[in-house]
Design a protein around this motif. Structure first.
Motif, PDB file in Angstrom:
ATOM      1  N   ALA A  88      -8.095  -0.115  -6.686  1.00  0.00           N
ATOM      2  CA  ALA A  88      -7.402   0.728  -5.717  1.00  0.00           C
ATOM      3  C   ALA A  88      -5.904   0.774  -6.007  1.00  0.00           C
TER       4      ALA A  88
ATOM      5  N   GLY B 244     -14.034   9.873   0.086  1.00  0.00           N
ATOM      6  CA  GLY B 244     -13.167   9.988   1.249  1.00  0.00           C
ATOM      7  C   GLY B 244     -13.874   9.618   2.538  1.00  0.00           C
TER       8      GLY B 244
ATOM      9  N   ALA C 249      -3.722   6.202  -1.907  1.00  0.00           N
ATOM     10  CA  ALA C 249      -4.638   7.084  -1.188  1.00  0.00           C
ATOM     11  C   ALA C 249      -3.926   8.389  -0.887  1.00  0.00           C
TER      12      ALA C 249
ATOM     13  N   PHE D 133     -11.073   9.351  -7.569  1.00  0.00           N
ATOM     14  CA  PHE D 133     -11.049   9.276  -6.110  1.00  0.00           C
ATOM     15  C   PHE D 133     -12.450   9.056  -5.559  1.00  0.00           C
TER      16      PHE D 133
ATOM     17  N   GLN E 134      -9.288   7.468  -1.151  1.00  0.00           N
ATOM     18  CA  GLN E 134      -8.635   6.413  -1.905  1.00  0.00           C
ATOM     19  C   GLN E 134      -8.666   6.714  -3.408  1.00  0.00           C
TER      20      GLN E 134
ATOM     21  N   TYR F  57      -9.438  10.474   4.670  1.00  0.00           N
ATOM     22  CA  TYR F  57      -8.607   9.636   3.806  1.00  0.00           C
ATOM     23  C   TYR F  57      -9.344   9.357   2.498  1.00  0.00           C
TER      24      TYR F  57
ATOM     25  N   TRP G  19       0.849  -1.194   0.000  1.00  0.00           N
ATOM     26  CA  TRP G  19       0.000   0.000   0.000  1.00  0.00           C
ATOM     27  C   TRP G  19       0.884   1.244   0.000  1.00  0.00           C
TER      28      TRP G  19
ATOM     29  N   ASP H 230       0.461   5.758   0.372  1.00  0.00           N
ATOM     30  CA  ASP H 230      -0.401   6.928   0.516  1.00  0.00           C
ATOM     31  C   ASP H 230       0.467   8.165   0.682  1.00  0.00           C
TER      32      ASP H 230
ATOM     33  N   SER I 213     -16.629   5.027   2.836  1.00  0.00           N
ATOM     34  CA  SER I 213     -15.562   4.546   1.960  1.00  0.00           C
ATOM     35  C   SER I 213     -16.061   3.465   1.025  1.00  0.00           C
TER      36      SER I 213
END
Length: 273
Positions: free
Chosen positions: A54, A37, A57, A34, A47, A45, A11, A13, A106
């Motif tokens: 995905a 959030g 983020a 996006f 993504q 946050y 991941w 971010d 989310s």
């Protein structure tokens, strides 16, 4: 996507002063979209997606003293156990392991109220910060190693032996030195595999004497692109900077860029493109 093996980057971010400006910048550079959030309880946050999958983020900084930076997270089956290994190996925990999500707004998949996973932030003995992610209903990146998605991460250090001992103890990486190809560079392969570039999931680079002494050890996150030179041009047009201009290496064409808020990242164009 199947669960990530231990130690694999899973991941990424970015912490940014202006979340909406970040969406505009990366939306145009990489074609990301996006979600709405998460709420304030999850730091707003947001993504990012590419072709519905995905890829990263963005999050607004809660405090102006926080760095504007891209973070990489390594997969772990047990964040608490990994945290202990980090301390035992001479590192420290910036954020203790904590469950994350699911926030109702989310698009991350959730089931039965179970958390998306457990995260932690740590620093190696030289202070380079990285994350841990113990996947739950959210296992990590759904698209990687393809155009406009994450493809690589490396830590830049001044003490190679110290860094190698730390990461190879914490994640049991198999190290392979690229001396003669890229001097001062060591790749990391998962435990139980034959070490080398073909199996590598990340790496360590020794910062040379020409690097300013005030620059601390840090991770650099790479994204795959179809055209490295075009990515550099678009970055300039969007108000960012080119820290290191496009150059060919044995594994592709790379450039180090800075977005219009100061977060540094790199792009890699495969030789096939």
């Amino acid at each position: 996507m199947a669960a990530y093996t231990e130690g694999a980057p899973c991941w990424v971010d970015a912490l940014l002063p202006d979340l909406e400006a970040g969406k505009r910048f990366y939306g145009e550079l990489f074609g990301w979209t996006f979600d709405e959030g998460a709420g304030p309880e999850y730091g707003h946050y947001a993504q990012a997606y590419k072709q519905g999958k995905a890829v990263a983020a963005l999050a607004p900084k809660r405090d102006g003293r926080m760095p504007t930076v891209w973070n990489v997270y390594f997969a772990t089956p047990d964040a608490l156990a990994s945290a202990r290994k980090i301390r035992d190996a001479g590192g420290r925990l910036v954020t203790e392991p904590m469950p994350v999500g699911p926030p109702p707004s989310s698009r991350l998949r959730s089931s039965g109220g179970h958390p998306h996973g457990v995260m932690a932030l740590a620093a190696d003995p030289e202070g380079a910060v990285f994350g841990l992610w113990q996947g739950g209903t959210h296992e990590g990146l759904e698209k990687a190693g393809e155009s406009d998605s994450f493809c690589w991460a490396e830590v830049k250090v001044r003490d190679a032996a110290r860094a190698d001992a730390f990461y190879e103890e914490v994640f049991r990486f198999e190290g392979f030195d690229l001396d003669g190809v890229i001097d001062g560079f060591r790749t990391w392969s998962p435990p139980g595999t034959e070490a080398g570039p073909d199996t590598a999931v990340g790496g360590r680079e020794l910062m040379g004497e020409g690097v300013p002494a005030e620059l601390p050890a840090h991770f650099l996150v790479y994204f795959n692109v179809d055209d490295c030179d075009e990515a550099a041009r678009v970055t300039r047009r969007l108000g960012g900077r080119v820290q290191s201009p496009p150059v060919d290496i044995p594994y592709g064409r790379i450039a180090t860029l800075m977005d219009n808020q100061g977060a540094v990242f790199a792009v890699l164009q495969d030789h096939a493109n």
